[in-house]
Design a protein around this motif. Structure first.
Motif, PDB file in Angstrom:
ATOM      1  N   GLU A  36      57.630   5.455 -15.705  1.00  0.00           N
ATOM      2  CA  GLU A  36      58.699   6.459 -15.698  1.00  0.00           C
ATOM      3  C   GLU A  36      59.447   6.524 -17.026  1.00  0.00           C
ATOM      4  O   GLU A  36      60.278   7.402 -17.226  1.00  0.00           O
ATOM      5  N   ILE A  37      59.167   5.600 -17.933  1.00  0.00           N
ATOM      6  CA  ILE A  37      59.934   5.473 -19.171  1.00  0.00           C
ATOM      7  C   ILE A  37      59.144   6.055 -20.340  1.00  0.00           C
ATOM      8  O   ILE A  37      58.014   5.654 -20.592  1.00  0.00           O
ATOM      9  N   TYR A  38      59.759   7.013 -21.040  1.00  0.00           N
ATOM     10  CA  TYR A  38      59.140   7.603 -22.221  1.00  0.00           C
ATOM     11  C   TYR A  38      59.386   6.722 -23.451  1.00  0.00           C
ATOM     12  O   TYR A  38      58.484   6.423 -24.196  1.00  0.00           O
ATOM     13  N   TRP A  39      60.654   6.345 -23.661  1.00  0.00           N
ATOM     14  CA  TRP A  39      60.987   5.450 -24.772  1.00  0.00           C
ATOM     15  C   TRP A  39      62.351   4.816 -24.549  1.00  0.00           C
ATOM     16  O   TRP A  39      63.136   5.269 -23.734  1.00  0.00           O
ATOM     17  N   PHE A  40      62.577   3.735 -25.300  1.00  0.00           N
ATOM     18  CA  PHE A  40      63.872   3.061 -25.360  1.00  0.00           C
ATOM     19  C   PHE A  40      64.430   3.302 -26.750  1.00  0.00           C
ATOM     20  O   PHE A  40      63.684   3.339 -27.727  1.00  0.00           O
ATOM     21  N   TYR A  41      65.752   3.414 -26.842  1.00  0.00           N
ATOM     22  CA  TYR A  41      66.370   3.550 -28.159  1.00  0.00           C
ATOM     23  C   TYR A  41      67.751   2.913 -28.140  1.00  0.00           C
ATOM     24  O   TYR A  41      68.389   2.803 -27.099  1.00  0.00           O
ATOM     25  N   SER A  42      68.164   2.483 -29.320  1.00  0.00           N
ATOM     26  CA  SER A  42      69.508   1.913 -29.434  1.00  0.00           C
ATOM     27  C   SER A  42      70.418   2.939 -30.086  1.00  0.00           C
ATOM     28  O   SER A  42      70.006   3.690 -30.977  1.00  0.00           O
ATOM     29  N   GLU A  43      71.633   2.951 -29.595  1.00  0.00           N
ATOM     30  CA  GLU A  43      72.656   3.838 -30.141  1.00  0.00           C
ATOM     31  C   GLU A  43      73.965   3.072 -30.072  1.00  0.00           C
ATOM     32  O   GLU A  43      74.411   2.697 -28.995  1.00  0.00           O
ATOM     33  N   GLY A  44      74.539   2.846 -31.230  1.00  0.00           N
ATOM     34  CA  GLY A  44      75.715   1.978 -31.268  1.00  0.00           C
ATOM     35  C   GLY A  44      75.273   0.567 -30.919  1.00  0.00           C
ATOM     36  O   GLY A  44      74.314   0.061 -31.448  1.00  0.00           O
ATOM     37  N   ARG A  45      75.935  -0.034 -29.966  1.00  0.00           N
ATOM     38  CA  ARG A  45      75.572  -1.386 -29.546  1.00  0.00           C
ATOM     39  C   ARG A  45      74.903  -1.386 -28.169  1.00  0.00           C
ATOM     40  O   ARG A  45      74.801  -2.414 -27.524  1.00  0.00           O
ATOM     41  N   LYS A  46      74.453  -0.218 -27.738  1.00  0.00           N
ATOM     42  CA  LYS A  46      73.835  -0.100 -26.419  1.00  0.00           C
ATOM     43  C   LYS A  46      72.372   0.316 -26.544  1.00  0.00           C
ATOM     44  O   LYS A  46      71.972   0.899 -27.546  1.00  0.00           O
ATOM     45  N   VAL A  47      71.604   0.027 -25.492  1.00  0.00           N
ATOM     46  CA  VAL A  47      70.203   0.433 -25.434  1.00  0.00           C
ATOM     47  C   VAL A  47      70.040   1.387 -24.255  1.00  0.00           C
ATOM     48  O   VAL A  47      70.575   1.145 -23.173  1.00  0.00           O
ATOM     49  N   PHE A  48      69.299   2.462 -24.493  1.00  0.00           N
ATOM     50  CA  PHE A  48      69.072   3.484 -23.478  1.00  0.00           C
ATOM     51  C   PHE A  48      67.580   3.687 -23.266  1.00  0.00           C
ATOM     52  O   PHE A  48      66.777   3.408 -24.157  1.00  0.00           O
ATOM     53  N   ALA A  49      67.238   4.203 -22.102  1.00  0.00           N
ATOM     54  CA  ALA A  49      65.863   4.568 -21.793  1.00  0.00           C
ATOM     55  C   ALA A  49      65.817   6.065 -21.516  1.00  0.00           C
ATOM     56  O   ALA A  49      66.596   6.564 -20.702  1.00  0.00           O
ATOM     57  N   GLN A  50      64.927   6.759 -22.200  1.00  0.00           N
ATOM     58  CA  GLN A  50      64.665   8.169 -21.895  1.00  0.00           C
ATOM     59  C   GLN A  50      63.595   8.153 -20.811  1.00  0.00           C
ATOM     60  O   GLN A  50      62.489   7.676 -21.045  1.00  0.00           O
ATOM     61  N   THR A  51      63.926   8.614 -19.614  1.00  0.00           N
ATOM     62  CA  THR A  51      63.043   8.463 -18.462  1.00  0.00           C
ATOM     63  C   THR A  51      62.829   9.785 -17.732  1.00  0.00           C
ATOM     64  O   THR A  51      63.469  10.787 -18.041  1.00  0.00           O
ATOM     65  N   THR A  52      61.973   9.736 -16.734  1.00  0.00           N
ATOM     66  CA  THR A  52      61.769  10.896 -15.864  1.00  0.00           C
ATOM     67  C   THR A  52      63.015  11.189 -15.041  1.00  0.00           C
ATOM     68  O   THR A  52      63.159  12.279 -14.509  1.00  0.00           O
ATOM     69  N   LYS A  53      63.917  10.206 -14.937  1.00  0.00           N
ATOM     70  CA  LYS A  53      65.171  10.373 -14.200  1.00  0.00           C
ATOM     71  C   LYS A  53      66.334  10.762 -15.117  1.00  0.00           C
ATOM     72  O   LYS A  53      67.463  10.870 -14.675  1.00  0.00           O
ATOM     73  N   GLY A  54      66.053  10.904 -16.390  1.00  0.00           N
ATOM     74  CA  GLY A  54      67.095  11.237 -17.354  1.00  0.00           C
ATOM     75  C   GLY A  54      67.306  10.115 -18.343  1.00  0.00           C
ATOM     76  O   GLY A  54      66.483   9.214 -18.483  1.00  0.00           O
ATOM     77  N   VAL A  96      55.314   0.486 -27.855  1.00  0.00           N
ATOM     78  CA  VAL A  96      55.085   0.198 -29.265  1.00  0.00           C
ATOM     79  C   VAL A  96      56.329   0.592 -30.054  1.00  0.00           C
ATOM     80  O   VAL A  96      56.977   1.599 -29.766  1.00  0.00           O
ATOM     81  N   ARG A  97      56.621  -0.190 -31.069  1.00  0.00           N
ATOM     82  CA  ARG A  97      57.777   0.076 -31.933  1.00  0.00           C
ATOM     83  C   ARG A  97      57.499   1.331 -32.761  1.00  0.00           C
ATOM     84  O   ARG A  97      56.469   1.446 -33.404  1.00  0.00           O
ATOM     85  N   PHE A  98      58.429   2.297 -32.725  1.00  0.00           N
ATOM     86  CA  PHE A  98      58.334   3.523 -33.519  1.00  0.00           C
ATOM     87  C   PHE A  98      59.244   3.463 -34.743  1.00  0.00           C
ATOM     88  O   PHE A  98      58.951   4.069 -35.752  1.00  0.00           O
ATOM     89  N   ALA A 104      58.525   3.041 -27.908  1.00  0.00           N
ATOM     90  CA  ALA A 104      58.030   4.126 -27.056  1.00  0.00           C
ATOM     91  C   ALA A 104      56.835   3.700 -26.214  1.00  0.00           C
ATOM     92  O   ALA A 104      56.081   2.804 -26.577  1.00  0.00           O
ATOM     93  N   ASN A 105      56.685   4.397 -25.097  1.00  0.00           N
ATOM     94  CA  ASN A 105      55.552   4.204 -24.197  1.00  0.00           C
ATOM     95  C   ASN A 105      54.411   5.086 -24.694  1.00  0.00           C
ATOM     96  O   ASN A 105      54.433   6.307 -24.520  1.00  0.00           O
ATOM     97  N   ILE A 106      53.430   4.479 -25.310  1.00  0.00           N
ATOM     98  CA  ILE A 106      52.325   5.214 -25.927  1.00  0.00           C
ATOM     99  C   ILE A 106      51.538   6.012 -24.881  1.00  0.00           C
ATOM    100  O   ILE A 106      50.901   7.012 -25.196  1.00  0.00           O
ATOM    101  N   LYS A 107      51.629   5.604 -23.623  1.00  0.00           N
ATOM    102  CA  LYS A 107      50.902   6.286 -22.544  1.00  0.00           C
ATOM    103  C   LYS A 107      51.458   7.681 -22.257  1.00  0.00           C
ATOM    104  O   LYS A 107      50.799   8.483 -21.624  1.00  0.00           O
TER     105      LYS A 107
END
Length: 148
Positions: free
Chosen positions: A57-75, A96-98, A104-107
Motif C-alpha cells: 500500500e506504500i508508494y514511498w516514504f519521505y522526511s519533512e522537517g523532523r517527521k517521516v511520512f508515507a505516501q500511501t493508497t490511503k493518503g 530503495v533509496r531515491f 520508494a517502493n520500486i514495485k
C-alpha cells in the motif's frame, strides 16, 4: 525454547548462539529477525487515527522537517520510524533509496525518465512522480539491472 541473557561488562561485542538439534521453522524465523527484517507492519497516523499499512500500500516514504511520512493508497500518513530504519528493514520488500529524504517502493514505479542533469524521474502507478537524485541513480540502475 529457552532464552539466556548474559550481561557482563567484560563482553566486547554482542554474540548470539543458537543451540538446537535440527533446523526448524522457529530457528528460521529467529534468523530472519536477526538479519534485519524486524519491521513487519507499518502504522500510519493521521488526525489521531492509526492505520495498519501493508508494504504493497506504500508508494514511498519521505522526511519533512523532523517527521517521516508515507505516501500511501490511503493518503499521506505520518509514521514513527526513521528513514534509515525503514531503508534497512524494507530493502527485501522492494524499497530503495531515491534521495537523502526519500525511500520508494520500486514495485509501484511504472517508468523512469532520465534528465539532462543526471537525475531520474520515477513515475508511479498512482500517477504521481518522485525524483531520484544523481547520487542514487547508480543504485537504481543496479536494482533494475541496467548498465550505463
Amino acid at each position: 525454547m529457552k532464552v539466556h541473557i548474559d550481561l557482563d561488562p567484560a563482553h566486547e561485542e554482542l554474540e548470539i548462539v543458537i543451540r538446537t538439534k535440527e533446523m526448524t521453522e522457529d530457528v528460521q524465523h529467529i534468523l530472519k529477525i536477526l538479519e534485519g527484517g524486524t519491521i513487519k507492519q507499518i502504522v500510519g497516523i493521521e488526525d489521531q487515527q492509526f492505520y495498519l499499512l501493508e508494504f504493497k500500500e506504500i508508494y514511498w516514504f519521505y522526511s519533512e522537517g523532523r517527521k517521516v511520512f508515507a505516501q500511501t493508497t490511503k493518503g499521506n500518513l505520518e509514521v514513527k520510524h526513521r528513514l534509515y530504519e525503514l531503508e534497512s528493514a524494507l530493502q527485501r520488500e522492494g524499497f530503495v533509496r531515491f534521495s537523502k529524504s526519500t525511500i520508494a517502493n520500486i514495485k509501484h514505479v511504472k517508468s523512469f525518465e532520465m534528465s539532462f542533469s543526471g537525475s531520474m524521474c520515477a513515475h508511479f502507478s498512482n500517477g504521481m512522480k518522485e525524483y531520484v537524485s544523481r547520487k542514487y541513480v547508480p543504485l537504481i540502475k543496479e536494482v533494475l539491472n541496467i548498465g550505463g
